[in-house]
Design an enzyme around this catalytic site. Sequence first.
Site, short mmCIF file in Angstrom:
data_model
loop_
_atom_site.label_atom_id
_atom_site.label_comp_id
_atom_site.label_asym_id
_atom_site.label_seq_id
_atom_site.Cartn_x
_atom_site.Cartn_y
_atom_site.Cartn_z
N THR A 124 35.97 44.19 40.38
CA THR A 124 36.69 45.93 41.12
C THR A 124 36.26 46.82 40.44
OG1 THR A 124 38.67 47.24 41.07
CG2 THR A 124 38.41 45.03 39.19
N TYR A 148 45.58 46.18 34.62
CA TYR A 148 44.98 45.24 35.67
C TYR A 148 43.27 45.81 36.19
CZ TYR A 148 42.78 44.54 40.50
OH TYR A 148 41.68 44.13 41.09
#
Length: 335
Positions: A124, A148
């Site tokens: 990501t 995250y």
Amino acid sequence: MIESSLQATPVLVCGGAGYIGSHMCKQLAHAGYLPVTFDNLSTGHRWAVQWGPLVEGDLLDTHALRDAFSRWSFAAVMHFAALSQVGQSMAEPERYFRNNVTGTLNLLEAMQAAGVQALVFSSTAAVYGNPASVPISEDQAQQPINPYGWSKLMAERMIAEQCRAHELRAACLRYFNAAGADPEGQTGEAHEPETHLIPNMLRAATTTDGEVTVFGNDYPTSDGTCVRDYVHVDDLCRAHLLALEHARRAGGFHVFNLGSGQGYSVAEVLAQARALCNGRPAARYAPRRAGDPAVLVASARRAQQVLGWQPRYGLGDMLRTALAWHTAQADRAAN
Ligand code: UDP
């Protein structure tokens, strides 16, 4: 049909019942592979597994993993199985590290034990945190600003070390903003709760008195709203096939950004959505959402030069395919 899938080369798709994973299974099947989904169905859906078998299992369950590796001789693994909500990761970091980091470690160990040497990992743009400059290239500093992002960066590191020590061949793909749905309407985005901009906008546009909340209009951007780089989910999946071929051919560890290089502000996305939906949805302005950088735009040069990858779909296509999916889902729910 059944005969040809019996002969197809199996690829393990962890998280194949999810949004991006299910589009990937469709492309793998069309490319002649048998996508075997391994998914705990915590956020994925049984209906999304349409192109190969489903093994209902959790990456934290090493027995279930070992069992899957003993049932098929996988040519490669694609790993999408992760918790991915930034806000939730701030509240429950331990859950993110257990699931995303320990889960990936278990998968790497199972791959090593079974002698499977090719991996494509779903990473990501959150690994970059607040970027020092845009567009962001792969060698820019990686300083995540939430658990995250850290969990994905830690997983990338583990994969790199496995490549160095055990001849794993791997590509980590750092997605910018995935959007859109299967143009044939067979799968699409279905998160509950939904946090992403485009599905929230379309939901608001197609319900009576629906309005979308815009988080922040005081950012240092041209219209004050956040700028993001949106990529169609089918373009992302096509890049996975190219990255898999590349990693197998070249060996070692590879990282690619997957974005278009073109940024759109929330207000610009809203304007395009309204053009599609008879002037809807209405917008309600709210304060900034914690942890949102003002601008995230990829430099996708490496993917273009090394993989020959370029997005084929634009923002209009993402909105159009997402709207078709969303409308069909709403009709199904109503009947
Ligand atoms: N956003 C918004 N309203 C929403 C959802 C998102 O204004 O209902 C904004 C969000 O603050 C960010 C951008 O839209 O600036 C993209 O957010 P999204 O959650 O889709 O993706 P992210 O960039 O967080 O991965």
